[in-house]
Design a protein around this motif. Structure first.
Motif, PDB file in Angstrom:
ATOM      1  N   VAL A  25      -0.940 -14.215  -7.686  1.00 29.17           N
ATOM      2  CA  VAL A  25      -0.247 -13.118  -8.154  1.00 29.17           C
ATOM      3  C   VAL A  25      -0.600 -12.323  -9.317  1.00 29.17           C
ATOM      4  O   VAL A  25      -1.170 -13.221 -10.109  1.00 29.17           O
ATOM      5  CB  VAL A  25       1.390 -13.269  -8.038  1.00 29.17           C
ATOM      6  N   PRO A  26      -0.194 -11.123  -9.486  1.00 27.44           N
ATOM      7  CA  PRO A  26      -0.547 -10.578 -11.038  1.00 27.44           C
ATOM      8  C   PRO A  26       0.129 -11.395 -12.276  1.00 27.44           C
ATOM      9  O   PRO A  26       1.245 -11.662 -11.844  1.00 27.44           O
ATOM     10  CB  PRO A  26       0.266  -9.165 -10.711  1.00 27.44           C
ATOM     11  N   TYR A  79       5.149  -4.709 -10.901  1.00 21.20           N
ATOM     12  CA  TYR A  79       4.801  -5.617  -9.621  1.00 21.20           C
ATOM     13  C   TYR A  79       5.965  -6.144  -8.917  1.00 21.20           C
ATOM     14  O   TYR A  79       5.733  -6.683  -7.774  1.00 21.20           O
ATOM     15  CB  TYR A  79       4.124  -6.538 -10.250  1.00 21.20           C
ATOM     16  N   VAL A  80       7.248  -5.987  -9.490  1.00 20.43           N
ATOM     17  CA  VAL A  80       8.165  -6.616  -8.701  1.00 20.43           C
ATOM     18  C   VAL A  80       8.969  -5.558  -8.283  1.00 20.43           C
ATOM     19  O   VAL A  80      10.071  -4.966  -8.894  1.00 20.43           O
ATOM     20  CB  VAL A  80       9.176  -7.617  -9.442  1.00 20.43           C
ATOM     21  N   PHE A  84       6.001 -17.668  -3.223  1.00 22.82           N
ATOM     22  CA  PHE A  84       7.374 -17.818  -3.965  1.00 22.82           C
ATOM     23  C   PHE A  84       7.588 -16.661  -4.925  1.00 22.82           C
ATOM     24  O   PHE A  84       8.717 -16.357  -4.865  1.00 22.82           O
ATOM     25  CB  PHE A  84       6.923 -19.100  -4.799  1.00 22.82           C
ATOM     26  N   ILE A  85       6.642 -16.051  -5.490  1.00 23.38           N
ATOM     27  CA  ILE A  85       6.949 -14.981  -6.535  1.00 23.38           C
ATOM     28  C   ILE A  85       5.692 -13.824  -6.432  1.00 23.38           C
ATOM     29  O   ILE A  85       4.678 -14.187  -5.789  1.00 23.38           O
ATOM     30  CB  ILE A  85       6.765 -15.610  -7.867  1.00 23.38           C
ATOM     31  N   LYS A  86       5.964 -12.680  -6.740  1.00 22.82           N
ATOM     32  CA  LYS A  86       5.257 -11.501  -6.591  1.00 22.82           C
ATOM     33  C   LYS A  86       4.645 -11.361  -8.083  1.00 22.82           C
ATOM     34  O   LYS A  86       3.368 -10.590  -7.898  1.00 22.82           O
ATOM     35  CB  LYS A  86       6.071 -10.328  -6.240  1.00 22.82           C
ATOM     36  N   ALA A  98      12.041  -9.302  -3.630  1.00 20.04           N
ATOM     37  CA  ALA A  98      10.941  -9.477  -4.340  1.00 20.04           C
ATOM     38  C   ALA A  98      11.482 -10.348  -5.757  1.00 20.04           C
ATOM     39  O   ALA A  98      12.619  -9.821  -6.329  1.00 20.04           O
ATOM     40  CB  ALA A  98      10.109  -8.337  -4.862  1.00 20.04           C
ATOM     41  N   ILE A  99      10.563 -11.167  -6.142  1.00 22.49           N
ATOM     42  CA  ILE A  99      10.823 -12.306  -7.275  1.00 22.49           C
ATOM     43  C   ILE A  99       9.959 -12.148  -8.105  1.00 22.49           C
ATOM     44  O   ILE A  99       8.647 -12.468  -7.687  1.00 22.49           O
ATOM     45  CB  ILE A  99      11.339 -13.492  -6.705  1.00 22.49           C
TER      46      ILE A  99
END
Length: 240
Positions: A164-165, A238-239, A142-144, A120-121
């Motif tokens: 994403v958040p 979140y990550v 790509f990202i969380k 997770a990024i």
């Protein structure tokens, strides 16, 4: 949209500062801090002064201390903005270092992290870097989670496709993203029930306050540290 505030309070760059070290990640020289075995990574996308800014690296170390693998790529290939170079004012410099190129350069960095086992990024962008992070956040591939600190070049339309958040930390005094614009961001994001969002305007601070603060100024340090705490809370949520 690149005004004087974008370049105010330039840091004294230092290639050897920080508890981490520089290595190649995704083809870019990158300051890395924290355990390379961590499954959780945070990508820090700098402002126009680049990845050798001491306060930025200090923040990367703080993120690493919270259990993340912090990566700060040199998206400018050794050519950060130099305010004393009269031949290359910010508008000229930006022609060589556009945010879309930063977004494209971030993809191999993310691929490299995934290939080494990161699951997770999250990404945080400062000024120039905020626009790069916004582009990354338009795809959950790509990202969380994302955090924007005093964003530049970001528009309301950017959030229509956001996936994403996102936490947006803004300054009371900011010509690039004034509180009125941040309120518009907040309203649009609030209408997207599928995307958790948080918008906070910090009083008595100006654009750049999270990474270009004076370490001798107690009030400035306190405001920056409050923002750092907020972004760490967001990533912890979140990550994972």
């Amino acid at each position: 949209m690149a005004g004087p505030q974008c370049c105010a309070h330039p840091p004294t760059l230092n290639p050897s500062v920080g508890a981490g070290h520089v290595e190649k990640v995704g083809g870019l020289d990158t300051y890395v801090s924290g355990s390379p075995d961590s499954k959780l990574a945070i990508l820090l996308v700098s402002d126009v002064y680049g990845y050798e800014a001491p306060n930025l690296r200090k923040l990367a170390d703080k993120i690493a201390a919270a259990g993340f693998y912090a990566v700060v790529p040199d998206f400018f290939y050794g050519d950060p903005f130099a305010p004393d170079n009269a031949e290359r004012p910010i508008k000229v410099w930006l022609k060589d270092h556009g945010m879309h190129k930063g977004f494209e350069d971030a993809k191999p960095v993310i691929e490299a992290l995934n290939s080494k086992g990161v699951s997770a990024i999250g990404a945080v962008g400062f000024c120039w870097g905020a626009k790069v992070v916004v582009e990354l956040g338009k795809s959950s591939a790509f990202i969380k989670a994302a955090v924007l600190c005093h964003p530049s070049f970001v528009t309301v339309d950017d959030f229509k496709e956001f996936k994403v958040p996102i936490s947006i930390l803004g300054a009371e005094t900011d010509q690039l993203s004034p509180p009125a614009l941040l309120k518009q961001f907040e309203e649009l994001l609030a209408s997207k029930s599928e995307v958790d969002s948080f918008v906070k305007i910090f009083p008595k601070v100006a654009h750049g306050w999270t990474v270009r603060y004076d370490v001798e100024d107690e009030a400035a340090v306190k405001s920056a540290e409050e923002a750092h705490g907020n972004l760490l809370e967001w990533f912890a949520k979140y990550v994972k």
